[in-house]
Motif scaffolding. Structure first.
Motif, mmCIF file in Angstrom:
data_model
loop_
_atom_site.group_PDB
_atom_site.id
_atom_site.type_symbol
_atom_site.label_atom_id
_atom_site.label_comp_id
_atom_site.label_asym_id
_atom_site.label_seq_id
_atom_site.Cartn_x
_atom_site.Cartn_y
_atom_site.Cartn_z
ATOM 1 N N VAL A 184 0.816 -1.222 0.000
ATOM 2 C CA VAL A 184 0.000 0.000 0.000
ATOM 3 C C VAL A 184 0.847 1.269 0.000
ATOM 4 N N TYR A 185 2.191 1.117 0.032
ATOM 5 C CA TYR A 185 3.054 2.294 0.194
ATOM 6 C C TYR A 185 4.389 2.062 -0.501
ATOM 7 N N VAL A 186 4.843 3.082 -1.213
ATOM 8 C CA VAL A 186 6.168 3.068 -1.841
ATOM 9 C C VAL A 186 6.833 4.416 -1.581
ATOM 10 N N LEU A 187 8.108 4.387 -1.170
ATOM 11 C CA LEU A 187 8.884 5.612 -0.969
ATOM 12 C C LEU A 187 10.092 5.595 -1.894
ATOM 13 N N LYS A 188 10.347 6.724 -2.507
ATOM 14 C CA LYS A 188 11.540 6.865 -3.361
ATOM 15 C C LYS A 188 12.100 8.274 -3.173
ATOM 16 N N VAL A 189 13.311 8.340 -2.627
ATOM 17 C CA VAL A 189 13.978 9.628 -2.416
ATOM 18 C C VAL A 189 15.292 9.603 -3.183
ATOM 19 N N THR A 190 15.520 10.637 -3.977
ATOM 20 C CA THR A 190 16.676 10.671 -4.867
ATOM 21 C C THR A 190 17.483 11.949 -4.655
#
Length: 235
Positions: free
Chosen positions: A152-158
């Motif tokens: 239910v959740y995806v995090l992507k920090v670049t």
């Protein structure tokens, strides 16, 4: 106030000298002092759903078609200013359904994406700090535990270069939910970038939240990107 006075003010009041941060004369220290970049949340509008991780998530709503259910909406409710939002409707999942079986209802899932980009120079950081000292960049986010789906959740920090395209470091997380247990609480997500190398000038923060039938919404709150005045790994 003279340029050197602003430098001294930053060194003492912002504790730059105390933390042995680089302080070259070429930096606009008045700008740095006004921005006070270290130790504050660089994301704007960090809780767009109007929720707080210190209070329980809202109760789940009934599905459309049930007695008293609300009609579906085009997107979740909230104030999404300062965020770029998008929605991706996912195909129906018919796996596991035997051929020839009449299907009366299948849930329709979608991803609701919120993203935001931080320009570190505009926020008051300077080249020597980012390239030579490389302070820790701490990420935090909270999302709603759910039995809605296994994901239910995806995090992507670049971490990006000055052109906003060159990827220097990236962190991605897509946890799986325990669908056997639903305590309906907030789940905390954290990550710290350290020793990431020179050239970081922008940070792109993105998280995706899964919805079902535009009624059952996964919420997030308390998103933050904080550059600390310390480093845990020497560059």
């Amino acid at each position: 106030m003279a340029a050197n006075d602003w430098k001294q003010k930053c060194g003492s009041e912002l504790k730059l000298e105390e933390n042995n941060l680089p302080m070259p004369d070429t930096v606009d220290w008045k700008f740095v002092y006004e921005k006070k970049p270290l130790g504050r949340n660089l994301l704007k509008n960090p809780s767009p759903f109007g929720l707080d991780q210190n209070t329980p998530p809202p109760p789940k709503k009934e599905l459309a078609g049930m007695f008293g259910a609300e009609p579906p909406r085009s997107e979740p409710e909230g104030d999404f200013s300062d965020w770029t939002t998008s929605e991706e409707t996912l195909p129906y999942d018919t796996s596991g359904i035997p051929a020839g079986v009449a299907i009366c209802y299948l849930p329709r899932f979608s991803w609701f994406t919120l993203e935001q980009k931080v320009d570190l120079k505009e926020e008051g950081f300077w080249d020597e700090l980012l390239d030579d000292f490389q302070p820790d960049i701490a990420i935090e986010d909270w999302y709603e535990e759910s039995q809605l789906h296994k994901s239910v959740y995806v995090l992507k920090v670049t971490l990006l270069g000055a052109d906003g395209q060159t990827v220097i470091k990236e962190h991605m997380l897509s946890p799986e939910e325990d669908q056997r247990n639903d305590s309906h609480t907030w789940k905390r997500v954290t990550h710290v970038f350290s020793g990431y190398g020179p050239g970081v000038r922008q940070i792109h923060f993105l998280h995706k939240l899964k919805n079902r039938d535009q009624i059952h919404v996964t919420h997030a709150t308390g998103s933050s990107v904080i550059v600390r005045a310390t480093r845990s790994t020497r560059p």
